[in-house]
Design a protein around this motif. Sequence first.
Motif, PDB file in Angstrom:
ATOM      1  N   ASP A 486       7.585   5.739   0.810  1.00 32.98           N
ATOM      2  CA  ASP A 486       6.858   5.764  -0.603  1.00 32.98           C
ATOM      3  C   ASP A 486       6.791   4.160  -1.500  1.00 32.98           C
ATOM      4  OD1 ASP A 486       9.522   5.064   0.321  1.00 32.98           O
ATOM      5  OD2 ASP A 486      10.627   6.478  -1.673  1.00 32.98           O
ATOM      6  N   ILE A 487       7.143   3.028  -0.240  1.00 32.70           N
ATOM      7  CA  ILE A 487       7.311   2.116  -1.295  1.00 32.70           C
ATOM      8  C   ILE A 487       5.533   1.211  -0.137  1.00 32.70           C
ATOM      9  CG2 ILE A 487       7.751  -0.489  -1.049  1.00 32.70           C
ATOM     10  CD1 ILE A 487      10.486   0.508  -1.123  1.00 32.70           C
ATOM     11  N   ALA A 488       5.550   1.381   0.747  1.00 33.46           N
ATOM     12  CA  ALA A 488       4.950   1.389   1.696  1.00 33.46           C
ATOM     13  C   ALA A 488       3.073   1.803   1.545  1.00 33.46           C
ATOM     14  CB  ALA A 488       4.325   1.207   3.164  1.00 33.46           C
ATOM     15  N   GLN A 489       2.997   2.320   0.563  1.00 29.97           N
ATOM     16  CA  GLN A 489       1.918   3.107  -0.229  1.00 29.97           C
ATOM     17  C   GLN A 489       1.257   1.966  -1.355  1.00 29.97           C
ATOM     18  OE1 GLN A 489       1.461   6.712  -1.788  1.00 29.97           O
ATOM     19  NE2 GLN A 489       4.124   6.525  -2.223  1.00 29.97           N
ATOM     20  N   HIS A 490       2.069   1.082  -1.300  1.00 24.45           N
ATOM     21  CA  HIS A 490       1.885   0.551  -2.836  1.00 24.45           C
ATOM     22  C   HIS A 490       1.918  -0.706  -1.736  1.00 24.45           C
ATOM     23  CE1 HIS A 490       2.443   3.371  -5.366  1.00 24.45           C
ATOM     24  NE2 HIS A 490       3.919   3.714  -4.845  1.00 24.45           N
ATOM     25  N   ILE A 491       2.631  -1.327  -1.006  1.00 24.21           N
ATOM     26  CA  ILE A 491       1.876  -2.472  -0.386  1.00 24.21           C
ATOM     27  C   ILE A 491       1.131  -3.716  -0.343  1.00 24.21           C
ATOM     28  CG2 ILE A 491       2.393  -4.180   1.402  1.00 24.21           C
ATOM     29  CD1 ILE A 491       4.962  -3.279   0.383  1.00 24.21           C
ATOM     30  N   GLU A 492      -0.366  -2.787  -0.209  1.00 21.91           N
ATOM     31  CA  GLU A 492      -1.480  -3.816  -0.316  1.00 21.91           C
ATOM     32  C   GLU A 492      -2.048  -3.957  -1.882  1.00 21.91           C
ATOM     33  OE1 GLU A 492      -3.642  -5.003   1.839  1.00 21.91           O
ATOM     34  OE2 GLU A 492      -2.477  -4.244   2.681  1.00 21.91           O
ATOM     35  N   LEU A 494       0.601  -4.221  -3.840  1.00 23.10           N
ATOM     36  CA  LEU A 494       1.448  -5.625  -4.377  1.00 23.10           C
ATOM     37  C   LEU A 494       1.039  -6.566  -3.478  1.00 23.10           C
ATOM     38  CD1 LEU A 494       4.535  -6.452  -5.280  1.00 23.10           C
ATOM     39  CD2 LEU A 494       5.367  -5.435  -3.257  1.00 23.10           C
ATOM     40  N   LYS A 495       0.462  -6.913  -2.411  1.00 25.63           N
ATOM     41  CA  LYS A 495       0.352  -7.986  -1.663  1.00 25.63           C
ATOM     42  C   LYS A 495      -0.975  -8.359  -2.800  1.00 25.63           C
ATOM     43  CE  LYS A 495      -0.823  -8.684   1.873  1.00 25.63           C
ATOM     44  NZ  LYS A 495      -1.491  -8.827   3.504  1.00 25.63           N
ATOM     45  N   GLN A 496      -2.447  -7.857  -3.561  1.00 22.42           N
ATOM     46  CA  GLN A 496      -3.260  -8.527  -3.958  1.00 22.42           C
ATOM     47  C   GLN A 496      -2.714  -9.079  -6.179  1.00 22.42           C
ATOM     48  OE1 GLN A 496      -5.758  -9.114  -3.154  1.00 22.42           O
ATOM     49  NE2 GLN A 496      -4.929  -7.950  -1.368  1.00 22.42           N
ATOM     50  N   GLU A 497      -1.896  -8.425  -6.151  1.00 21.75           N
ATOM     51  CA  GLU A 497      -1.452  -8.389  -7.107  1.00 21.75           C
ATOM     52  C   GLU A 497      -0.515 -10.009  -7.204  1.00 21.75           C
ATOM     53  OE1 GLU A 497      -1.075  -7.646 -10.651  1.00 21.75           O
ATOM     54  OE2 GLU A 497      -2.900  -6.491  -9.701  1.00 21.75           O
ATOM     55  N   LEU A 498       0.279  -9.982  -6.392  1.00 20.52           N
ATOM     56  CA  LEU A 498       1.438 -11.177  -5.989  1.00 20.52           C
ATOM     57  C   LEU A 498      -0.142 -12.187  -5.897  1.00 20.52           C
ATOM     58  CD1 LEU A 498       3.889  -9.515  -3.518  1.00 20.52           C
ATOM     59  CD2 LEU A 498       4.160 -10.748  -5.955  1.00 20.52           C
ATOM     60  N   ILE A 667       6.322  -7.399 -11.250  1.00 18.16           N
ATOM     61  CA  ILE A 667       5.520  -7.564 -10.457  1.00 18.16           C
ATOM     62  C   ILE A 667       5.897  -6.842  -9.666  1.00 18.16           C
ATOM     63  CG2 ILE A 667       2.848  -8.191  -9.114  1.00 18.16           C
ATOM     64  CD1 ILE A 667       4.083 -10.483  -9.612  1.00 18.16           C
ATOM     65  N   TRP A 668       6.933  -6.351  -8.847  1.00 23.75           N
ATOM     66  CA  TRP A 668       7.665  -5.361  -8.009  1.00 23.75           C
ATOM     67  C   TRP A 668       7.761  -3.873  -8.698  1.00 23.75           C
ATOM     68  CZ3 TRP A 668       8.802  -4.447  -3.183  1.00 23.75           C
ATOM     69  CH2 TRP A 668       9.813  -3.058  -2.629  1.00 23.75           C
ATOM     70  N   ASN A 669       8.228  -3.564 -10.340  1.00 25.20           N
ATOM     71  CA  ASN A 669       8.729  -3.067 -11.044  1.00 25.20           C
ATOM     72  C   ASN A 669       7.201  -3.020 -10.841  1.00 25.20           C
ATOM     73  OD1 ASN A 669      11.064  -2.946 -10.253  1.00 25.20           O
ATOM     74  ND2 ASN A 669      11.380  -5.102 -12.435  1.00 25.20           N
ATOM     75  N   LYS A 670       5.851  -2.952 -11.877  1.00 20.28           N
ATOM     76  CA  LYS A 670       4.932  -2.860 -12.619  1.00 20.28           C
ATOM     77  C   LYS A 670       4.194  -2.400 -11.582  1.00 20.28           C
ATOM     78  CE  LYS A 670       1.691  -5.831 -13.162  1.00 20.28           C
ATOM     79  NZ  LYS A 670       0.804  -6.718 -13.389  1.00 20.28           N
ATOM     80  N   VAL A 671       4.012  -2.041 -10.072  1.00 22.81           N
ATOM     81  CA  VAL A 671       3.460  -1.479  -8.972  1.00 22.81           C
ATOM     82  C   VAL A 671       4.049  -0.380  -8.292  1.00 22.81           C
ATOM     83  CG1 VAL A 671       2.538  -1.641  -6.723  1.00 22.81           C
ATOM     84  CG2 VAL A 671       2.351  -3.763  -8.277  1.00 22.81           C
ATOM     85  N   VAL A 672       5.341  -1.366  -7.812  1.00 24.68           N
ATOM     86  CA  VAL A 672       5.884   0.123  -7.012  1.00 24.68           C
ATOM     87  C   VAL A 672       6.705   0.493  -7.967  1.00 24.68           C
ATOM     88  CG1 VAL A 672       7.783   0.246  -5.695  1.00 24.68           C
ATOM     89  CG2 VAL A 672       6.624  -1.305  -5.482  1.00 24.68           C
ATOM     90  N   PHE A 675      12.161   1.560  -7.856  1.00 26.15           N
ATOM     91  CA  PHE A 675      12.491   0.972  -6.249  1.00 26.15           C
ATOM     92  C   PHE A 675      13.554  -0.583  -6.461  1.00 26.15           C
ATOM     93  CE2 PHE A 675       9.602   3.535  -5.369  1.00 26.15           C
ATOM     94  CZ  PHE A 675      10.341   5.282  -4.435  1.00 26.15           C
ATOM     95  N   LEU A 676      14.584  -0.227  -6.230  1.00 28.49           N
ATOM     96  CA  LEU A 676      15.679  -1.334  -6.096  1.00 28.49           C
ATOM     97  C   LEU A 676      14.865  -2.492  -5.229  1.00 28.49           C
ATOM     98  CD1 LEU A 676      18.430  -2.308  -6.171  1.00 28.49           C
ATOM     99  CD2 LEU A 676      18.575  -1.941  -3.492  1.00 28.49           C
ATOM    100  N   PHE A 677      14.887  -3.604  -6.147  1.00 26.94           N
ATOM    101  CA  PHE A 677      14.422  -4.951  -4.810  1.00 26.94           C
ATOM    102  C   PHE A 677      15.477  -6.039  -4.526  1.00 26.94           C
ATOM    103  CE2 PHE A 677      13.272  -9.781  -6.265  1.00 26.94           C
ATOM    104  CZ  PHE A 677      12.338  -9.846  -5.436  1.00 26.94           C
ATOM    105  N   ARG A 678      15.613  -6.338  -3.445  1.00 24.35           N
ATOM    106  CA  ARG A 678      16.075  -6.823  -3.076  1.00 24.35           C
ATOM    107  C   ARG A 678      15.506  -8.148  -2.053  1.00 24.35           C
ATOM    108  NH1 ARG A 678      19.710  -4.877   1.249  1.00 24.35           N
ATOM    109  NH2 ARG A 678      20.672  -6.492   1.784  1.00 24.35           N
ATOM    110  N   GLU A 679      15.627  -9.334  -2.276  1.00 27.72           N
ATOM    111  CA  GLU A 679      15.503  -9.783  -1.756  1.00 27.72           C
ATOM    112  C   GLU A 679      16.319 -11.338  -1.229  1.00 27.72           C
ATOM    113  OE1 GLU A 679      16.821 -13.189  -2.866  1.00 27.72           O
ATOM    114  OE2 GLU A 679      16.934 -12.148  -4.876  1.00 27.72           O
ATOM    115  N   ASN A 680      15.396 -12.374  -0.941  1.00 31.50           N
ATOM    116  CA  ASN A 680      16.473 -13.534  -0.040  1.00 31.50           C
ATOM    117  C   ASN A 680      15.937 -14.430   0.423  1.00 31.50           C
ATOM    118  OD1 ASN A 680      19.668 -12.032   1.099  1.00 31.50           O
ATOM    119  ND2 ASN A 680      17.507 -10.974   2.306  1.00 31.50           N
ATOM    120  N   ASN A 681      16.561 -15.907   0.439  1.00 33.92           N
ATOM    121  CA  ASN A 681      16.080 -16.718   0.033  1.00 33.92           C
ATOM    122  C   ASN A 681      16.136 -17.529   1.643  1.00 33.92           C
ATOM    123  OD1 ASN A 681      15.464 -19.942  -0.216  1.00 33.92           O
ATOM    124  ND2 ASN A 681      16.628 -19.746  -2.412  1.00 33.92           N
ATOM    125  N   VAL A 682      14.987 -17.656   2.478  1.00 36.06           N
ATOM    126  CA  VAL A 682      15.360 -18.187   3.595  1.00 36.06           C
ATOM    127  C   VAL A 682      15.911 -19.749   4.100  1.00 36.06           C
ATOM    128  CG1 VAL A 682      13.268 -19.092   5.950  1.00 36.06           C
ATOM    129  CG2 VAL A 682      13.349 -17.418   3.954  1.00 36.06           C
TER     130      VAL A 682
END
Length: 824
Positions: A486-492, A494-498, A667-672, A675-682
């Motif tokens: 349900d998230i993967a269908q929005h990935i392309e 999402l990439k373009q918006e980012l 951007i995640w909330n607008k496109v996806v 769904f829970l947004f989880r991030e990490n700082n490398v």
Amino acid sequence: MLKNYITIAINNLLKNKLYSAINIIGLAVGISACILLTLYVQEELSFDRGWEKPDLIYRMKNKVNFVPSLSTPFPLTSPLLLPALKNYFSEDIEYATRIKTKTGTFKIKNTYYSEAVTFVDKDFINIFQSSLISGNLEKTLQSPGNIALNEKTALLYFGDKNPIGRVINFIRDNGNEDQYKVTAVFRFISPNTSLDVNVFSLLEEPEKSNPGNWYVYGFGTYIRFNETANINKFIDRLPNFTNQNVLSSNEMQLDPDVKMSDIIGFSVQKMRDIHFDQSEGVLSYPSSQKGNETIIAAFGIISMLVLVIASINFVILTSARATQRTKEVAMRKAVGASFKQLFLQFIGESILITSLAFILAIALTELTLPFFELVINKNLSIPYFSPYSYLFSVSLMIFVGLLGGIYPALILSRLSPNNALISNKTVAADGSIRFKKLLVIFQFTVSVALIIATITAYCQLQFTLKHNPGFNPENLLVVERIGRPDIAQHIETLKQELLKHPDITNVALSSLQPKLDGEVKQSFFTLRRKTEESKPQQGIISPNMNVDNNFFETYEIPLLAGRFFIKGLDPEKKSTGKNVIINLEAAKQFGFHSAEDAVGKTLETESPGSPDYKVFTIIGVVTDSQFRNLRIKPEPEIYQLSPEETNYLTVKYRGDYQTMVSEVSHIWNKVVGDFLFRENNVKQYLSTIFFREDLENKAFMAFAILSVFIACIGLFGMAAFTVDRRVKEIGVRKVMGAKVKDIVKLLGWNFLKPVLFANLIAWPVAIFAMQSWLERFPYRFNSLYMIPICLVSGLIALAIAWFTVAGNTTRVAKSRPIKALRYE
């Protein structure tokens, strides 16, 4: 009599305020440090000791001898292992359970929580007992639709409301959604445990979905033996169990002389040892919170050494001051005091000082405990109401009191009144002076060794953190769990918006991120070089990472030979032709002479006749990048162009991290959607992965400073005492023309000699110990640097000792000679 002893002891303390303060403060600091470290060691050793019959609980471990990366025992097993064990060892096993964790998202009303559900067999609650807060644990394990929450999780999700009967939707990472009813809230009876279980539910017979497959790993297997079981015999029977129960895979052709026990090996591990399990590999997950038996032992030794250093100060100063009480002893013996009375008097005074120091130590411990907790990242508390605490306290006071008072008590109590009254001098035998110097040498040996350990640990950590991980970790933000349908269908989209954002320079997809989160997101290939030789090359197990065509550019992984993936030119994973990129370690293990030599060559699976047979063409070789573990050397890696089988999205950005998190989240909330947004700082991950070593470094530093401080307190007291005894000599020397600096050098040198000897002893001991410590690092700085580190540490100790002695000596040396000659 007792009142008289106490009065004399208090008068002596008040009469010699400086020495009393030095004695009490130095001893209090040492006792406080000992208490802090003891609390930490006790906390670490208590892991998994609170279960019922903890010595009978074991975890199964597994190893695959023909796979290099799996030849070290790892804690994940096939789901088929447990039923086979229960059948084969039915007389030995009382309870047994499997544990399987699945990550996902809890949806409670319209709120999302990242969570992991642990699926267990029914015996789980018999092995790992819980205190029931509400509900029914047995009911939880009667149906797969029920779920139990621990106390903290229930409070987080439902607050003060009763969670029993509430419905929770669990959205797995693969997009599947399950619904659970809360049937219990629990708290494990063992407060410290290596089990990371917040939520559990019933495991639905996974052996039925994997019939005959012993090569699907991912389950923890725990057993509790009967009290009559012979565990050594159990271990001896494991090879026969393997030969009779474990089947070879369809692709594995065994020679007639080869047994399955030669291929797969099972072993057991005590539950209480899991917290200290430092095994690191593909299917083992080292944690920053894991314990380290070496460090526990080191902390225990350091705590004792700091206490001994403080006690040595106590012995030195007590015996030094006691030599000035010879006339008092002589008079008391002349009027009839016995050896026993004098002995008890000195011991009593020593224990009184120790008691005062202990009271101050408790106050210091309470003051410093919050800071110590921040350093070690643990919650500790002094168990005031534990009988063991009082036993420990009383034992410590008596031990230190006896240690400090036994020497002067034995020496002075046997003193002849005639010898003490015959002259106007104090009694200080040559043996006594040598003994005190030996104690000073021991103090500074420990202090210098700890200084060396501190500098070495700091240098190694800096060296490791600056080591190139094979990619650029700067300005990388990773968004997790984007592989759900349900998230993967929005990935392309999402990439373009980012990429439209002015501060985002690149976006990439991958099946793995630089983070040890205890999950296996990647698959593994068994590959070999495709050659025309009749004897095929031995296969190599290699992790496989699925990426898109922007991955290497985003992470700035250098290309050594060939080219990167090009979208449209390279077929993706599901097509017939397979183009792959490998790392340098894989090129070496496949036997290529260089990176250039590998380009254009082909790899194949080990089963040419099977339907899963694949051929891979190497189009590029990249440098080794350590995504999984900076504690071990890089492993062979295969990269495939397969964006549809990825689970992480990495954003390369400019500017502030927190600002970018907010922008990407928007951007995640607008496109996806919601769904829970989880991030990490490398970058943050790389800086915290060596938490354990950073703890060790900080601990070494703290206790090195403490030991030096305590040793210097004693040195200051000894210097003050010695200078006081040589006041007339100093006055005479000044009358005869001696300068202040000459007097300071003369007296200071007597105290620096023991410090120099201490350096000579400490250097080889510290070098040997730190060389062993450095062995854990695959990348470490040159051992020759230990020589300048020792020199610097020695100079630091000498400088501290010199300023400690010189300050007090200079004060007396600068006084007018007339005051010195009027002394006494």
